[in-house]
Design a protein around this motif. Structure first.
Motif, PDB file in Angstrom:
ATOM      1  N   SER A 164       0.824  -1.217   0.000  1.00 22.77           N
ATOM      2  CA  SER A 164       0.000   0.000   0.000  1.00 22.77           C
ATOM      3  C   SER A 164       0.855   1.263   0.000  1.00 22.77           C
ATOM      4  O   SER A 164       0.405   2.320  -0.434  1.00 22.77           O
ATOM      5  N   ALA A 165       2.090   1.158   0.442  1.00 32.11           N
ATOM      6  CA  ALA A 165       2.993   2.320   0.415  1.00 32.11           C
ATOM      7  C   ALA A 165       3.308   2.749  -1.012  1.00 32.11           C
ATOM      8  O   ALA A 165       3.616   3.907  -1.266  1.00 32.11           O
ATOM      9  N   LEU A 166       3.216   1.811  -1.951  1.00 29.47           N
ATOM     10  CA  LEU A 166       3.477   2.127  -3.356  1.00 29.47           C
ATOM     11  C   LEU A 166       2.231   2.589  -4.098  1.00 29.47           C
ATOM     12  O   LEU A 166       2.324   3.068  -5.219  1.00 29.47           O
ATOM     13  N   LEU A 167       1.074   2.416  -3.466  1.00 26.89           N
ATOM     14  CA  LEU A 167      -0.201   2.787  -4.097  1.00 26.89           C
ATOM     15  C   LEU A 167      -0.908   3.825  -3.226  1.00 26.89           C
ATOM     16  O   LEU A 167      -1.825   3.508  -2.477  1.00 26.89           O
ATOM     17  N   PRO A 168      -0.511   5.085  -3.330  1.00 23.67           N
ATOM     18  CA  PRO A 168      -1.055   6.105  -2.428  1.00 23.67           C
ATOM     19  C   PRO A 168      -2.563   6.327  -2.564  1.00 23.67           C
ATOM     20  O   PRO A 168      -3.189   6.792  -1.614  1.00 23.67           O
ATOM     21  N   THR A 169      -3.150   5.984  -3.690  1.00 24.67           N
ATOM     22  CA  THR A 169      -4.589   6.206  -3.856  1.00 24.67           C
ATOM     23  C   THR A 169      -5.424   4.997  -3.443  1.00 24.67           C
ATOM     24  O   THR A 169      -6.641   5.028  -3.540  1.00 24.67           O
ATOM     25  N   LEU A 170      -4.776   3.950  -2.970  1.00 27.23           N
ATOM     26  CA  LEU A 170      -5.485   2.753  -2.515  1.00 27.23           C
ATOM     27  C   LEU A 170      -6.261   3.069  -1.241  1.00 27.23           C
ATOM     28  O   LEU A 170      -5.759   3.762  -0.350  1.00 27.23           O
ATOM     29  N   ASP A 171      -7.486   2.583  -1.151  1.00 28.34           N
ATOM     30  CA  ASP A 171      -8.322   2.787   0.034  1.00 28.34           C
ATOM     31  C   ASP A 171      -7.773   1.914   1.166  1.00 28.34           C
ATOM     32  O   ASP A 171      -8.035   0.719   1.235  1.00 28.34           O
ATOM     33  N   ARG A 172      -6.990   2.513   2.040  1.00 27.70           N
ATOM     34  CA  ARG A 172      -6.326   1.749   3.103  1.00 27.70           C
ATOM     35  C   ARG A 172      -7.318   1.156   4.106  1.00 27.70           C
ATOM     36  O   ARG A 172      -7.085   0.092   4.658  1.00 27.70           O
ATOM     37  N   GLN A 173      -8.421   1.835   4.343  1.00 24.52           N
ATOM     38  CA  GLN A 173      -9.424   1.299   5.266  1.00 24.52           C
ATOM     39  C   GLN A 173      -9.996  -0.002   4.710  1.00 24.52           C
ATOM     40  O   GLN A 173     -10.184  -0.968   5.432  1.00 24.52           O
ATOM     41  N   ARG A 174     -10.245  -0.012   3.426  1.00 21.70           N
ATOM     42  CA  ARG A 174     -10.748  -1.234   2.774  1.00 21.70           C
ATOM     43  C   ARG A 174      -9.703  -2.343   2.841  1.00 21.70           C
ATOM     44  O   ARG A 174     -10.020  -3.508   3.059  1.00 21.70           O
ATOM     45  N   LEU A 175      -8.436  -1.968   2.676  1.00 17.77           N
ATOM     46  CA  LEU A 175      -7.349  -2.935   2.760  1.00 17.77           C
ATOM     47  C   LEU A 175      -7.302  -3.558   4.158  1.00 17.77           C
ATOM     48  O   LEU A 175      -7.187  -4.773   4.305  1.00 17.77           O
ATOM     49  N   LEU A 176      -7.408  -2.724   5.190  1.00 18.13           N
ATOM     50  CA  LEU A 176      -7.373  -3.231   6.559  1.00 18.13           C
ATOM     51  C   LEU A 176      -8.592  -4.073   6.899  1.00 18.13           C
ATOM     52  O   LEU A 176      -8.512  -4.978   7.736  1.00 18.13           O
ATOM     53  N   ALA A 177      -9.711  -3.793   6.251  1.00 17.61           N
ATOM     54  CA  ALA A 177     -10.938  -4.544   6.525  1.00 17.61           C
ATOM     55  C   ALA A 177     -10.990  -5.877   5.770  1.00 17.61           C
ATOM     56  O   ALA A 177     -11.850  -6.710   6.064  1.00 17.61           O
ATOM     57  N   ALA A 178     -10.085  -6.089   4.833  1.00 22.37           N
ATOM     58  CA  ALA A 178     -10.079  -7.339   4.064  1.00 22.37           C
ATOM     59  C   ALA A 178      -9.896  -8.526   5.006  1.00 22.37           C
ATOM     60  O   ALA A 178      -9.128  -8.457   5.975  1.00 22.37           O
ATOM     61  N   ALA A 179     -10.589  -9.608   4.705  1.00 27.95           N
ATOM     62  CA  ALA A 179     -10.608 -10.765   5.597  1.00 27.95           C
ATOM     63  C   ALA A 179      -9.415 -11.699   5.439  1.00 27.95           C
ATOM     64  O   ALA A 179      -9.163 -12.518   6.309  1.00 27.95           O
TER      65      ALA A 179
END
Length: 100
Positions: A73-88
């Motif tokens: 995610s550090a390489l993808l600044p526009t990635l929705d980090r909250q969604r990433l953290l919520a991934a199962a």
């Protein structure tokens, strides 16, 4: 159908890739797996010394993928980090990064 221009562009891209390795943050370089038996198909950056330690202790591939799923995610600044953290799962996090 390939044209001469396409072939020339592919050859140029291959030669540039062979001459200049990727530039990646140290955090990602630590997650590089050992090189395949035949070597890498393109020029790869030198892993930091700590990567040898991880290889010597047979750092599990699943753990490597888990760390990668967060670090990328550090390489993808526009990635929705909250969604990433919520991934199962690790797979779901990596898929979010790939389709991003």
């Amino acid at each position: 159908a390939d044209t001469a221009a396409d072939t020339a562009a592919d050859t140029t891209a291959d030669s540039v890739a062979a001459e200049s390795p990727l530039s990646l943050p140290t955090e990602l370089l630590l997650l590089l797996p050992p090189p395949p038996h035949g070597g890498w198909r393109c020029a790869m950056p030198q892993p930091p010394p700590a990567a040898q330690w991880l290889q010597r202790w047979e750092y599990p591939p699943v753990r490597r993928a888990q760390r990668l799923s967060y670090v990328v995610s550090a390489l993808l600044p526009t990635l929705d980090r909250q969604r990433l953290l919520a991934a199962a799962s690790v797979r779901e996090r990596l898929q979010l990064c790939v389709v991003h």
